[in-house]
Design a protein around this motif. Sequence first.
Motif, PDB file in Angstrom:
ATOM      1  N   HIS A  96      35.945  41.105  27.339  1.00  0.00           N
ATOM      2  CA  HIS A  96      35.815  42.875  27.390  1.00  0.00           C
ATOM      3  C   HIS A  96      36.429  42.055  28.886  1.00  0.00           C
ATOM      4  CE1 HIS A  96      34.016  46.049  30.246  1.00  0.00           C
ATOM      5  NE2 HIS A  96      34.089  44.998  30.921  1.00  0.00           N
ATOM      6  N   THR A  97      37.311  42.767  29.691  1.00  0.00           N
ATOM      7  CA  THR A  97      37.845  42.280  30.575  1.00  0.00           C
ATOM      8  C   THR A  97      38.132  43.733  31.447  1.00  0.00           C
ATOM      9  OG1 THR A  97      39.999  41.195  32.106  1.00  0.00           O
ATOM     10  CG2 THR A  97      40.189  43.053  29.825  1.00  0.00           C
ATOM     11  N   VAL A  98      38.540  42.966  33.165  1.00  0.00           N
ATOM     12  CA  VAL A  98      38.841  44.399  34.180  1.00  0.00           C
ATOM     13  C   VAL A  98      40.022  43.842  34.973  1.00  0.00           C
ATOM     14  CG1 VAL A  98      38.034  45.971  36.240  1.00  0.00           C
ATOM     15  CG2 VAL A  98      36.558  45.279  34.541  1.00  0.00           C
ATOM     16  N   GLY A  99      40.547  44.967  34.489  1.00  0.00           N
ATOM     17  CA  GLY A  99      41.884  43.965  35.576  1.00  0.00           C
ATOM     18  C   GLY A  99      43.156  45.333  36.006  1.00  0.00           C
ATOM     19  N   THR A 100      44.124  45.430  36.336  1.00  0.00           N
ATOM     20  CA  THR A 100      45.065  46.221  36.688  1.00  0.00           C
ATOM     21  C   THR A 100      46.482  45.987  35.228  1.00  0.00           C
ATOM     22  OG1 THR A 100      46.069  44.569  38.079  1.00  0.00           O
ATOM     23  CG2 THR A 100      45.194  46.119  39.448  1.00  0.00           C
ATOM     24  N   ILE A 101      47.110  47.415  35.237  1.00  0.00           N
ATOM     25  CA  ILE A 101      48.094  47.535  34.807  1.00  0.00           C
ATOM     26  C   ILE A 101      49.339  46.640  35.842  1.00  0.00           C
ATOM     27  CG2 ILE A 101      49.889  48.822  33.182  1.00  0.00           C
ATOM     28  CD1 ILE A 101      47.325  49.095  32.332  1.00  0.00           C
ATOM     29  N   ASP A 102      50.367  46.079  34.711  1.00  0.00           N
ATOM     30  CA  ASP A 102      51.224  45.783  35.501  1.00  0.00           C
ATOM     31  C   ASP A 102      52.364  46.009  34.392  1.00  0.00           C
ATOM     32  OD1 ASP A 102      52.320  44.592  37.582  1.00  0.00           O
ATOM     33  OD2 ASP A 102      51.998  42.648  37.767  1.00  0.00           O
ATOM     34  N   ILE A 103      53.620  45.140  35.000  1.00  0.00           N
ATOM     35  CA  ILE A 103      54.815  44.886  34.078  1.00  0.00           C
ATOM     36  C   ILE A 103      55.213  43.234  34.694  1.00  0.00           C
ATOM     37  CG2 ILE A 103      57.209  45.573  33.602  1.00  0.00           C
ATOM     38  CD1 ILE A 103      55.448  47.838  32.995  1.00  0.00           C
ATOM     39  N   TYR A 104      55.541  42.652  33.262  1.00  0.00           N
ATOM     40  CA  TYR A 104      55.708  41.116  33.465  1.00  0.00           C
ATOM     41  C   TYR A 104      57.023  40.729  32.404  1.00  0.00           C
ATOM     42  CZ  TYR A 104      56.417  36.554  33.050  1.00  0.00           C
ATOM     43  OH  TYR A 104      56.790  35.015  33.553  1.00  0.00           O
ATOM     44  N   ASN A 105      57.823  40.479  32.972  1.00  0.00           N
ATOM     45  CA  ASN A 105      59.692  41.097  31.651  1.00  0.00           C
ATOM     46  C   ASN A 105      59.356  41.785  30.931  1.00  0.00           C
ATOM     47  OD1 ASN A 105      59.957  38.284  32.807  1.00  0.00           O
ATOM     48  ND2 ASN A 105      59.444  37.311  30.913  1.00  0.00           N
ATOM     49  N   GLY A 106      59.315  43.523  32.014  1.00  0.00           N
ATOM     50  CA  GLY A 106      59.881  44.063  30.894  1.00  0.00           C
ATOM     51  C   GLY A 106      58.547  44.430  29.634  1.00  0.00           C
ATOM     52  N   GLU A 107      57.244  43.741  30.112  1.00  0.00           N
ATOM     53  CA  GLU A 107      56.881  44.747  29.125  1.00  0.00           C
ATOM     54  C   GLU A 107      54.750  45.174  30.012  1.00  0.00           C
ATOM     55  OE1 GLU A 107      56.570  44.734  25.972  1.00  0.00           O
ATOM     56  OE2 GLU A 107      58.708  44.255  26.231  1.00  0.00           O
ATOM     57  N   ARG A 108      53.998  45.958  29.648  1.00  0.00           N
ATOM     58  CA  ARG A 108      53.233  45.922  30.509  1.00  0.00           C
ATOM     59  C   ARG A 108      52.202  45.078  29.734  1.00  0.00           C
ATOM     60  NH1 ARG A 108      51.501  51.901  31.206  1.00  0.00           N
ATOM     61  NH2 ARG A 108      49.425  51.607  29.950  1.00  0.00           N
ATOM     62  N   GLU A 109      51.117  44.715  30.813  1.00  0.00           N
ATOM     63  CA  GLU A 109      50.076  43.944  30.585  1.00  0.00           C
ATOM     64  C   GLU A 109      48.959  44.394  31.258  1.00  0.00           C
ATOM     65  OE1 GLU A 109      51.618  40.403  31.818  1.00  0.00           O
ATOM     66  OE2 GLU A 109      51.018  40.657  33.506  1.00  0.00           O
ATOM     67  N   ILE A 110      48.118  44.003  31.492  1.00  0.00           N
ATOM     68  CA  ILE A 110      46.857  43.743  31.647  1.00  0.00           C
ATOM     69  C   ILE A 110      46.368  43.006  32.542  1.00  0.00           C
ATOM     70  CG2 ILE A 110      43.624  44.049  32.539  1.00  0.00           C
ATOM     71  CD1 ILE A 110      44.325  45.430  29.445  1.00  0.00           C
ATOM     72  N   TYR A 111      46.323  42.772  34.050  1.00  0.00           N
ATOM     73  CA  TYR A 111      46.570  41.447  34.980  1.00  0.00           C
ATOM     74  C   TYR A 111      44.505  41.318  35.413  1.00  0.00           C
ATOM     75  CZ  TYR A 111      47.438  38.564  38.913  1.00  0.00           C
ATOM     76  OH  TYR A 111      47.724  37.049  39.677  1.00  0.00           O
ATOM     77  N   VAL A 112      44.280  40.214  35.208  1.00  0.00           N
ATOM     78  CA  VAL A 112      43.074  39.857  35.834  1.00  0.00           C
ATOM     79  C   VAL A 112      43.577  38.757  36.576  1.00  0.00           C
ATOM     80  CG1 VAL A 112      40.906  39.337  34.587  1.00  0.00           C
ATOM     81  CG2 VAL A 112      42.441  40.707  33.317  1.00  0.00           C
ATOM     82  N   SER A 113      42.762  39.383  38.078  1.00  0.00           N
ATOM     83  CA  SER A 113      43.399  38.287  38.828  1.00  0.00           C
ATOM     84  C   SER A 113      41.997  37.351  39.199  1.00  0.00           C
ATOM     85  CB  SER A 113      42.778  38.749  40.511  1.00  0.00           C
ATOM     86  OG  SER A 113      41.743  39.760  40.984  1.00  0.00           O
ATOM     87  N   GLU A 114      40.813  37.363  38.266  1.00  0.00           N
ATOM     88  CA  GLU A 114      39.835  36.319  38.238  1.00  0.00           C
ATOM     89  C   GLU A 114      39.355  36.022  37.240  1.00  0.00           C
ATOM     90  OE1 GLU A 114      38.670  34.975  41.385  1.00  0.00           O
ATOM     91  OE2 GLU A 114      39.886  36.292  42.477  1.00  0.00           O
ATOM     92  N   PRO A 115      39.097  35.407  36.683  1.00  0.00           N
ATOM     93  CA  PRO A 115      38.462  34.440  35.500  1.00  0.00           C
ATOM     94  C   PRO A 115      37.630  35.583  34.781  1.00  0.00           C
ATOM     95  CG  PRO A 115      39.165  32.492  36.626  1.00  0.00           C
ATOM     96  CD  PRO A 115      39.114  33.532  37.053  1.00  0.00           C
ATOM     97  N   ALA A 116      36.465  35.450  36.451  1.00  0.00           N
ATOM     98  CA  ALA A 116      35.229  36.149  36.366  1.00  0.00           C
ATOM     99  C   ALA A 116      34.784  37.597  35.112  1.00  0.00           C
ATOM    100  CB  ALA A 116      34.158  36.297  37.612  1.00  0.00           C
ATOM    101  N   ASP A 117      36.333  38.626  35.590  1.00  0.00           N
ATOM    102  CA  ASP A 117      36.620  40.006  35.189  1.00  0.00           C
ATOM    103  C   ASP A 117      36.470  39.105  33.870  1.00  0.00           C
ATOM    104  OD1 ASP A 117      35.947  40.860  38.067  1.00  0.00           O
ATOM    105  OD2 ASP A 117      38.246  40.919  38.385  1.00  0.00           O
ATOM    106  N   ALA A 118      36.645  38.733  33.191  1.00  0.00           N
ATOM    107  CA  ALA A 118      37.271  38.521  31.442  1.00  0.00           C
ATOM    108  C   ALA A 118      36.256  37.782  30.549  1.00  0.00           C
ATOM    109  CB  ALA A 118      38.826  37.977  31.206  1.00  0.00           C
ATOM    110  N   GLY A 119      35.195  38.273  30.486  1.00  0.00           N
ATOM    111  CA  GLY A 119      33.686  37.506  29.548  1.00  0.00           C
ATOM    112  C   GLY A 119      34.926  37.670  27.832  1.00  0.00           C
ATOM    113  N   PHE A 120      34.541  36.095  26.660  1.00  0.00           N
ATOM    114  CA  PHE A 120      34.570  36.508  26.360  1.00  0.00           C
ATOM    115  C   PHE A 120      32.994  36.475  24.611  1.00  0.00           C
ATOM    116  CE2 PHE A 120      38.306  35.300  27.523  1.00  0.00           C
ATOM    117  CZ  PHE A 120      39.274  36.072  27.327  1.00  0.00           C
ATOM    118  N   ILE A 121      32.904  37.466  24.251  1.00  0.00           N
ATOM    119  CA  ILE A 121      31.454  37.058  23.076  1.00  0.00           C
ATOM    120  C   ILE A 121      32.319  36.443  21.371  1.00  0.00           C
ATOM    121  CG2 ILE A 121      29.635  38.338  22.211  1.00  0.00           C
ATOM    122  CD1 ILE A 121      30.038  40.356  24.471  1.00  0.00           C
TER     123      ILE A 121
END
Length: 128
Positions: A96-121
């Motif tokens: 579960h994560t919160v981030g912004t849509i970005d482009i890296y090397n021509g591919e779309r990605e969700i960019y998460v700026s802080e590790p606290a904004d991503a949780g793994f269960i």
Amino acid sequence: MKIVFGKEEKIGLMLLLAVIAVSGMIFLILDDAGKESFASAYSPSSEIGDLVSYDGEADEIIYTNTGGHLIVKSGNITIFIRNGAGLDPEPGMRIHTVGTIDIYNGEREIYVSEPADAGFINKTSGIE
């Protein structure tokens, strides 16, 4: 040397202090609400720069060679977590994560700026 304030200066100072107090309260309220309150659910139609939330299963975990970043593949979605190497997820975990849509090397990605904004269960135990 004594500083003397006139009536207009006193009113101006009171207004300035009131604006500072209200700004501080707004900051605390918004900080408590968190980014997720302003994020929309991820969809393929999300545009570059949109703040999105995403829930899915981590299919592949990639640690970058430099910078201590983490890349998570979830289906056809790439999630880049800046400084996320300390999160220690495993394939098959829910993300579960919160981030912004970005482009890296021509591919779309969700960019998460802080590790606290991503949780793994862990799906089987429910433990993060």
